[in-house]
Motif scaffolding. Sequence first.
Motif, PDB file in Angstrom:
ATOM      1  N   ASP A  22     -52.083   3.994 -42.878  1.00 56.86           N
ATOM      2  CA  ASP A  22     -51.898   2.619 -43.355  1.00 56.86           C
ATOM      3  C   ASP A  22     -52.274   2.501 -44.826  1.00 56.86           C
ATOM      4  N   ASN A  23     -53.387   3.096 -45.191  1.00 57.19           N
ATOM      5  CA  ASN A  23     -53.851   3.040 -46.581  1.00 57.19           C
ATOM      6  C   ASN A  23     -52.891   3.753 -47.524  1.00 57.19           C
ATOM      7  N   ALA A  26     -49.740   1.487 -47.839  1.00 60.67           N
ATOM      8  CA  ALA A  26     -50.017   0.272 -48.599  1.00 60.67           C
ATOM      9  C   ALA A  26     -50.225   0.569 -50.081  1.00 60.67           C
ATOM     10  N   SER A  27     -50.956   1.624 -50.403  1.00 61.51           N
ATOM     11  CA  SER A  27     -51.203   1.941 -51.811  1.00 61.51           C
ATOM     12  C   SER A  27     -49.922   2.409 -52.500  1.00 61.51           C
ATOM     13  N   TRP A  57     -44.873  -1.808 -42.398  1.00 63.00           N
ATOM     14  CA  TRP A  57     -45.125  -2.678 -43.533  1.00 63.00           C
ATOM     15  C   TRP A  57     -44.732  -4.125 -43.215  1.00 63.00           C
ATOM     16  N   LEU A  61     -48.657  -4.772 -42.286  1.00 59.03           N
ATOM     17  CA  LEU A  61     -49.434  -4.489 -43.495  1.00 59.03           C
ATOM     18  C   LEU A  61     -49.165  -5.410 -44.681  1.00 59.03           C
ATOM     19  N   ARG A  62     -48.085  -6.171 -44.662  1.00 63.73           N
ATOM     20  CA  ARG A  62     -47.778  -7.034 -45.808  1.00 63.73           C
ATOM     21  C   ARG A  62     -48.960  -7.960 -46.098  1.00 63.73           C
TER      22      ARG A  62
END
Length: 96
Positions: A22-23, A26-27, A57, A61-62
Motif C-alpha cells: 500500500d505504501n 501510494a508513494s 487505489w 487508498l485515495r
Amino acid sequence: MGRIPCCERENVKRGQWTLEEDNKLASYIAQHGTRNWRLIPKNAGLQRCGKSCRLRWTNYLRPDLKHGEFSEAEEQTIVKLHAVVGNRQDCDTTRG
C-alpha cells in the motif's frame, strides 16, 4: 485475435495487500500520478497486476475517499432519496 494480456500471470501476487505494498503504491502515485495503470506496478516495484493496483487505489487508498460511517445529514439524504427513487437499478434521470 485478442487483447494483449495486462500482466504475466505467473509472476503476479494475489490475495491480500500488505501495508508495505500500500505504501509503495501510494508513494509512487503521489510522485508520478495515475497515467498508465499497466506500467505502475512495475515502476512502483510491485508484483501486482495493473488492474489490481487501480482497484486498490480507487477503492481504498485515495486520500479523498471517506472511510467510516455516514453523518446524520448524509443518512437523512439517503433516506429521502430512497423514498423518492426506491430501489430502482435504472437511475438514468435523462430518460423520460
